[in-house]
Design an enzyme around this catalytic site. Structure first.
Site, PDB file in Angstrom:
ATOM      1  N   GLU A 254       0.824  -1.213   0.000  1.00 21.82           N
ATOM      2  CA  GLU A 254       0.000   0.000   0.000  1.00 21.82           C
ATOM      3  C   GLU A 254       0.857   1.262   0.000  1.00 21.82           C
ATOM      4  O   GLU A 254       0.612   2.194   0.761  1.00 21.82           O
ATOM      5  CB  GLU A 254      -0.957  -0.012   1.192  1.00 21.82           C
ATOM      6  CG  GLU A 254      -1.903  -1.194   1.170  1.00 21.82           C
ATOM      7  CD  GLU A 254      -2.985  -1.137   2.249  1.00 21.82           C
ATOM      8  OE1 GLU A 254      -2.712  -0.589   3.331  1.00 21.82           O
ATOM      9  OE2 GLU A 254      -4.086  -1.627   1.986  1.00 21.82           O
ATOM     10  N   ARG A 298      -6.180 -10.314  -5.750  1.00 23.53           N
ATOM     11  CA  ARG A 298      -5.486  -9.897  -4.523  1.00 23.53           C
ATOM     12  C   ARG A 298      -5.357 -11.050  -3.522  1.00 23.53           C
ATOM     13  O   ARG A 298      -4.372 -11.139  -2.795  1.00 23.53           O
ATOM     14  CB  ARG A 298      -6.276  -8.737  -3.909  1.00 23.53           C
ATOM     15  CG  ARG A 298      -5.803  -8.333  -2.552  1.00 23.53           C
ATOM     16  CD  ARG A 298      -6.453  -7.032  -2.158  1.00 23.53           C
ATOM     17  NE  ARG A 298      -6.265  -6.772  -0.741  1.00 23.53           N
ATOM     18  CZ  ARG A 298      -6.837  -5.773  -0.093  1.00 23.53           C
ATOM     19  NH1 ARG A 298      -7.633  -4.936  -0.723  1.00 23.53           N
ATOM     20  NH2 ARG A 298      -6.617  -5.601   1.198  1.00 23.53           N
ATOM     21  N   ASP A 327      -8.517  -9.117   3.760  1.00 26.91           N
ATOM     22  CA  ASP A 327      -8.261  -8.029   4.703  1.00 26.91           C
ATOM     23  C   ASP A 327      -9.292  -7.956   5.834  1.00 26.91           C
ATOM     24  O   ASP A 327     -10.170  -7.098   5.795  1.00 26.91           O
ATOM     25  CB  ASP A 327      -8.251  -6.700   3.943  1.00 26.91           C
ATOM     26  CG  ASP A 327      -7.611  -5.589   4.754  1.00 26.91           C
ATOM     27  OD1 ASP A 327      -7.243  -5.847   5.910  1.00 26.91           O
ATOM     28  OD2 ASP A 327      -7.483  -4.473   4.223  1.00 26.91           O
ATOM     29  N   GLU A 355     -12.726  -2.348  12.107  1.00 30.50           N
ATOM     30  CA  GLU A 355     -12.700  -1.564  10.864  1.00 30.50           C
ATOM     31  C   GLU A 355     -13.802  -1.989   9.899  1.00 30.50           C
ATOM     32  O   GLU A 355     -14.466  -1.152   9.303  1.00 30.50           O
ATOM     33  CB  GLU A 355     -11.330  -1.717  10.185  1.00 30.50           C
ATOM     34  CG  GLU A 355     -11.287  -1.067   8.816  1.00 30.50           C
ATOM     35  CD  GLU A 355      -9.927  -1.182   8.121  1.00 30.50           C
ATOM     36  OE1 GLU A 355      -8.994  -1.755   8.717  1.00 30.50           O
ATOM     37  OE2 GLU A 355      -9.812  -0.696   6.992  1.00 30.50           O
TER      38      GLU A 355
HETATM   39  C1  BDP Z   1      -6.241  -2.097   5.889  1.00 32.14           C
HETATM   40  C2  BDP Z   1      -6.544  -0.775   6.510  1.00 32.14           C
HETATM   41  C3  BDP Z   1      -5.378   0.177   6.476  1.00 32.14           C
HETATM   42  C4  BDP Z   1      -4.142  -0.521   7.019  1.00 32.14           C
HETATM   43  C5  BDP Z   1      -3.908  -1.815   6.290  1.00 32.14           C
HETATM   44  C6  BDP Z   1      -2.777  -2.623   6.904  1.00 32.14           C
HETATM   45  O1  BDP Z   1      -7.643  -0.201   5.836  1.00 32.14           O
HETATM   46  O2  BDP Z   1      -5.717   1.303   7.234  1.00 32.14           O
HETATM   47  O3  BDP Z   1      -3.034   0.303   6.918  1.00 32.14           O
HETATM   48  O4  BDP Z   1      -5.051  -2.617   6.371  1.00 32.14           O
HETATM   49  O5  BDP Z   1      -3.075  -3.578   7.618  1.00 32.14           O
HETATM   50  O6  BDP Z   1      -7.259  -2.967   6.276  1.00 32.14           O
HETATM   51  O7  BDP Z   1      -1.620  -2.347   6.664  1.00 32.14           O
END
Ligand code: BDP
Length: 674
Positions: A254, A298, A327, A355
């Site tokens: 990311e 993904r 995720d 989240e």
């Molecule tokens: C995602 C979140 C993000 C995190 C990422 C992570 O939306 O805020 O930075 O995971 O785990 O679910 O690195």
């Protein structure tokens, strides 16, 4: 009015450690000079509910059946091989007294390192935090106040009471500044408060720190200057915090920097840091949460990137793997990396903060989700190679075993925003200690500790404990039903991930960040084809799972649309069409939350007014938002299915345009159709 309120009010700050009317007790065998034993002794004296004037004995023994941190409780004696074992034994004995279990026990932790990951930013905000600002960081103001110390101590005590022994103090999206002198001083102060409670501190690091902080031209892990910079930085940290735990790293994920920026590998990056930490017994927790936009699926990427490196990491590196391949979704199958990396230890990463499960607005007890993961059989080493057993050292010999939970703690008075979010912190700690514990036992304990009056009787049990426990145990499935049933995943409104946004795909956004990528709805049907005919993600699972998931007839319905793209008229096991069944799930989820409201209203006589009304208010909102999920999804997907809403499903209360132009978190209109 205010008098009545204060006589019968609970602001939630004491968590599962509410003060009790202790009976007199004598503690012997405690080393008066040890800070940790002083705490254990004080806890027993302040919370003793056993026989009056009993003697409790702390014994440090040599016993091969008791591992580090483990303990034995025999009557009123606690024996352990270490002081931390005595501390955990003391909390266990007190918990047993309060929950009515007086049996003897021998208990060893499932994982050596039981860690909370704080996604706390240095400016004090918390990524995906829903309970106020950071308890650790205050935007560059590194002065340590008495109030800071008090909060840190309360936090440490809460963690120790459930067996958590480690904490990462800052966000995985890390600022290089965490390693500057001011923040390291604060680290030292935090570590000093946490240490007597058996909690080690760790930091998330930014892989490019040698550039940002060290002013080096690059952060190439094979550059001797970079290697030297990290060695010196690590030495500086250990000077301040001799028992520092190590680093957590999110690299090349990311947008975060990492070794691949220099055409190096995860192994190069992780091993370089591991070598710097090794002389101090520090570890590297290297995350496998990686994916890039060019890949077709993904779900497959972490496995593809990490499998080739099995066996190449140093022995003080652990690969940190999220429970599911995507995720932290309300439901996903387990990550295929569990058990597949055989020569590299893996630590599961769970998300305690909600989240994707309603933030701190919704009552969702996550223990059932985690239990589902722990009990999933990977088949990697034959039957009963559960995720629990392939990660806790039962199957693979590992120097380090560990588990991480993304924290839901903030500065809110009740720590977690929702009274019932406290149960998730509690459950995480209990399962990190014992990954065989079931959700029911944990809910039972937590409710008793958090809500039971001193004179709890049968009436309390049937009037409060039983219905509230049932509600908690059903809550996660209800959330799956009203949001993403039958294997749907990641159809959230953009960025905040609170409500639905199955349509959300602003031009220019990475495809794998948009819901249509995940649900693949069209006139023919819905679902992500991960079979051999599709992306073949099924083949990352060990047989018999690969074949089972590849065949729609043998795929558990709860994962159906995760693995298959099916026609709207596909016949479900109960004879309904897929479309009708989807609608039924959305609808029954909403109905269930309405029922939770009834349950909670009925328990009013048993709860203090403060906590009662806060939870009541949150449940109102949860019902409204569950309905938002159901209506938005039915109306949106109906555009593709072109099928009527089944008779028995409640009608939407707004039209699709309303849902597409209303932000589900703020309930305010959004300018553009999202
Ligand atoms: C995602 C979140 C993000 C995190 C990422 C992570 O939306 O805020 O930075 O995971 O785990 O679910 O690195």
């Amino acid at each position: 009015m205010s008098l009545v309120l204060s006589a019968n009010a609970d602001d939630g700050h004491n968590l599962w450690l509410r003060p009790v009317k202790a009976k007199p007790v004598k503690v012997i065998g405690a080393n008066a000079k040890s800070a940790m034993m002083t705490i254990a002794k004080k806890e027993v004296e302040q919370r003793w509910l056993g026989d009056e004037n009993a003697t409790v004995e702390f014994r440090i023994v040599k016993d091969p059946t008791v591992k580090a941190d483990g303990f034995k409780i025999t009557g009123n004696a606690i024996s352990a091989t270490s002081e931390s074992g005595i501390l955990y034994g003391a909390y266990e004995l007190l918990r047993r007294q309060q929950t009515g279990d007086l049996s003897n026990v021998i208990s060893n932790p499932s994982y050596k390192i039981r860690i909370l990951n704080h996604w706390d930013n240095l400016n004090g905000s918390i990524e995906r935090g829903y309970a106020g600002n950071s308890i650790f960081w205050r935007n560059g103001d590194n002065t340590v106040t008495d109030k800071d110390k008090q909060i840190w101590e309360e936090y440490a005590r809460a963690n120790a009471s459930i067996g958590i022994n480690a904490t990462v103090l800052n966000n995985v999206n890390a600022s290089a500044l965490i390693l500057d002198a001011g923040h390291l001083d604060r680290l030292k102060a935090i570590a000093a408060v946490l240490r007597p409670y058996g909690i080690k501190t760790y930091l998330s690091i930014n892989f490019a720190s040698p550039i940002g902080l060290g002013k080096l031209p690059n952060a190439d892990p094979l550059n001797p200057e970079v290697v030297k910079w990290w060695k010196e930085k690590v030495a500086e940290i250990y000077k301040l915090v001799p028992d520092f735990g190590g680093f957590l790293v999110k690299a090349n994920s990311e947008g975060q920097p990492g070794p691949q920026d220099y055409k190096r590998t995860h192994v190069d990056g992780a091993n370089m840091l591991a070598d710097a930490l090794k002389p101090y017994n520090g570890i590297v927790m290297w995350r496998a949460f990686v994916y890039n936009a060019s890949e077709k699926d993904r779900a497959k990427q972490a496995y593809l990137e990490f499998m080739p490196f099995d066996g190449q990491f140093r022995d003080n590196v652990i690969i940190q793997v999220k429970n599911g391949p995507i995720d932290f979704q309300p439901r996903e199958p387990f990550s295929p990396l569990f058990g597949a990396l055989k020569k590299t230890p893996i630590m599961p990463e769970l998300q305690v903060t909600q989240e994707y499960l309603g933030h701190s607005e919704q009552l969702v007890f996550l223990a059932t989700l985690w239990e589902e993961m722990f009990k999933s059989d990977t088949y990697q080493e034959g039957k009963n190679s559960t995720v629990a057993r392939v990660t806790d050292g039962s199957i693979f010999p590992q120097k380090y075993t560990a588990i991480a939970g993304v924290s839901n703690v903030g500065l809110d008075t009740n720590w977690n925003g929702h009274e019932f979010a406290q149960a998730n912190w509690y459950a995480y700690g209990r399962m990190a200690w014992n990954n065989q514990l079931d959700s029911k036992t944990i809910a039972d304990e937590w409710i008793k500790l958090t809500f039971a009056p001193a004179d709890a009787d049968k009436d309390w049990k049937s009037g409060f404990l039983d219905p509230v426990k049932k509600m908690m145990l059903e809550s996660r499935e209800a959330a799956v039903d009203y949001s993403m049933p039958l294997g749907l995943h990641h159809i959230f409104a953009g960025s905040h991930h609170y409500g639905p946004g199955p349509w959300w795909a602003p031009p220019g956004t990475r495809k794998d960040w948009t819901p249509p990528y995940y649900h693949q709805a069209d006139a023919n049907g819905i679902g992500f084809d991960r079979t051999k005919k599709g992306t073949d993600a099924v083949s990352q699972y060990h047989e018999p799972l690969a074949s089972q998931f590849n065949d729609v007839a043998t795929t558990p319905e709860m994962y159906l649309l995760y693995f298959h793209h099916l026609s709207w008229d596909y016949k479900m096991k109960d004879g309904k069409t897929l479309w009708d069944d989807l609608c039924s799930h959305w609808d029954s989820g909403v109905k269930q939350v309405r029922q939770f409201q009834v349950v909670w209203d009925k328990v009013e006589p048993y709860v203090d007014v403060q906590r009662f009304s806060r939870v009541q208010e949150k449940l109102r909102r949860q019902t409204r938002d569950a309905q938002f999920w159901k209506d938005a999804c039915i109306l949106y997907f109906q555009q593709f299915s072109k099928r009527p809403i089944p008779d028995y499903v409640e009608r939407p209360i707004n039209n699709l345009n309303y849902y597409m132009t209303t932000d589900p978190l703020s309930m305010k209109p959004v300018q553009q159709r999202r």
